[in-house]
Design a protein around this motif. Structure first.
Motif, mmCIF file in Angstrom:
data_model
loop_
_atom_site.group_PDB
_atom_site.id
_atom_site.type_symbol
_atom_site.label_atom_id
_atom_site.label_comp_id
_atom_site.label_asym_id
_atom_site.label_seq_id
_atom_site.Cartn_x
_atom_site.Cartn_y
_atom_site.Cartn_z
ATOM 1 N N ALA A 193 8.173 5.568 83.941
ATOM 2 C CA ALA A 193 6.939 6.121 84.498
ATOM 3 C C ALA A 193 5.714 5.526 83.797
ATOM 4 C CB ALA A 193 6.942 7.640 84.362
ATOM 5 N N VAL A 194 5.791 5.374 82.484
ATOM 6 C CA VAL A 194 4.681 4.775 81.733
ATOM 7 C C VAL A 194 4.479 3.329 82.155
ATOM 8 C CG1 VAL A 194 3.896 4.085 79.439
ATOM 9 C CG2 VAL A 194 4.957 6.324 79.774
ATOM 10 N N ARG A 201 -2.316 0.300 86.894
ATOM 11 C CA ARG A 201 -3.636 0.065 86.296
ATOM 12 C C ARG A 201 -3.981 -1.423 86.283
ATOM 13 N NH1 ARG A 201 -5.332 4.332 82.914
ATOM 14 N NH2 ARG A 201 -4.869 6.285 84.024
ATOM 15 N N THR A 202 -2.979 -2.277 86.131
ATOM 16 C CA THR A 202 -3.229 -3.717 86.035
ATOM 17 C C THR A 202 -3.013 -4.451 87.351
ATOM 18 O OG1 THR A 202 -0.944 -4.052 85.265
ATOM 19 C CG2 THR A 202 -2.662 -3.777 83.590
ATOM 20 N N GLY A 203 -2.686 -3.712 88.419
ATOM 21 C CA GLY A 203 -2.516 -4.326 89.720
ATOM 22 C C GLY A 203 -1.223 -5.081 89.898
ATOM 23 N N GLN A 204 -0.201 -4.786 89.093
ATOM 24 C CA GLN A 204 1.089 -5.453 89.216
ATOM 25 C C GLN A 204 2.032 -4.629 90.082
ATOM 26 O OE1 GLN A 204 2.781 -7.020 85.531
ATOM 27 N NE2 GLN A 204 0.853 -6.587 84.488
ATOM 28 N N LYS A 205 3.039 -5.302 90.598
ATOM 29 C CA LYS A 205 4.022 -4.646 91.450
ATOM 30 C C LYS A 205 4.982 -3.829 90.604
ATOM 31 C CE LYS A 205 7.410 -5.581 95.099
ATOM 32 N NZ LYS A 205 8.133 -6.641 95.843
#
Length: 266
Positions: A193-194, A201-205
């Motif tokens: 989950a973290v 937050r960083t726009g990653q998949k």
């Protein structure tokens, strides 16, 4: 040119730590992760052992990749991996017998760890020696980092110690459920989950629990067939069932028509 190579090595190393962390991003090696992370020292032992095998197998496979026939590449990779697993198992038995006893069957089972076979197939067999070694170090340390975090949380809260040193003995009662299998799944889910929150937050998949998220998907014949709905075994079975039902309905209609015609003739 030398600066470019150094930058590439740094990127390859960091991929295994964060963007392509084998446990939290690629969701590989979860069986060993859940089983041996009851104590921090076990996580360190398993993680460093896997790192040794990763680096060694990536090195050898990268050196001999052009000599291995395509049809026997997987058995060849497993043979190389098994050799390094045998070496690390004998070293752990000789110098760290307590760690060997704690890891048990999971130490020799590094041979079939999905992380190692996936890196051999998807990276070491397609890249030069230097990059393959850095990839093995990065992936191994990423795996070790997750095992250490899980082992620390489960040992501190579940047993009240950290690396055998009393931490919460006089503060809180140990939550024994955390050193049980259910506690392993709970801590693993929290870390996932973290990581997913970090990805958002960083726009990653986010990590996906599917065939398409597997690093070996492009090389797996099963995943190639699953990638296309028309070629999917499930879809083929559905189409075959529909065709069979259509044939049965046609036969029933033909039988009714024949019975009707016989009744008219009579």
């Amino acid at each position: 040119m030398a600066q470019k190579s150094k930058t590439d090595y740094k990127k390859i190393f960091l991929l295994g730590i964060f963007q392509e962390n084998p446990v939290l991003r690629l969701v590989l090696g979860t069986c060993a992760t859940l089983a041996v992370s009851t104590q921090a020292v076990n996580g360190i032992g398993m993680g460093l052992s896997t790192t040794f095998v990763l680096v060694g197998s990536n090195l050898v496979i990268s050196l001999i990749k052009d000599l291995i026939p395509e049809r026997v590449r997987i058995p060849a990779y497993v043979t190389v991996i098994a050799g390094f697993v045998t070496i690390i198992q004998m070293l752990v038995q000789a110098f760290f017998p307590s760690v060997n006893d704690a890891l048990g069957i999971y130490l020799p089972l590094i041979v079939v760890n999905c992380i190692i076979l996936a890196r051999a197939e998807m990276f070491a067999s397609k890249n030069p020696v230097g990059a393959s070694i850095i990839d093995g170090i990065g992936m191994g340390l990423g795996f070790t980092m997750v095992l250490l975090m899980m082992g620390s949380v489960r040992e501190i809260l579940g047993n009240g110690t950290w690396f055998g040193i009393p931490i919460t003995a006089n503060l809180i009662d140990p939550m024994l459920i955390l050193i049980l299998p259910s506690g392993g799944f709970f801590v693993f889910g929290c870390l996932m989950a973290v990581m997913n929150l970090y990805c958002d937050r960083t726009g990653q998949k986010r990590a996906e629990l599917s065939c398409q998220s597997c690093p070996a998907a492009s090389a797996c014949s099963g995943c190639k067939s699953c990638a296309s709905k028309e070629e999917s075994p499930v879809e083929e079975a559905r189409v075959a069932k529909a065709e069979l039902e259509a044939e049965v309905l046609e036969d029933q209609a033909a039988d009714k028509a024949a019975e009707g015609k016989e009744a008219e003739d009579k």
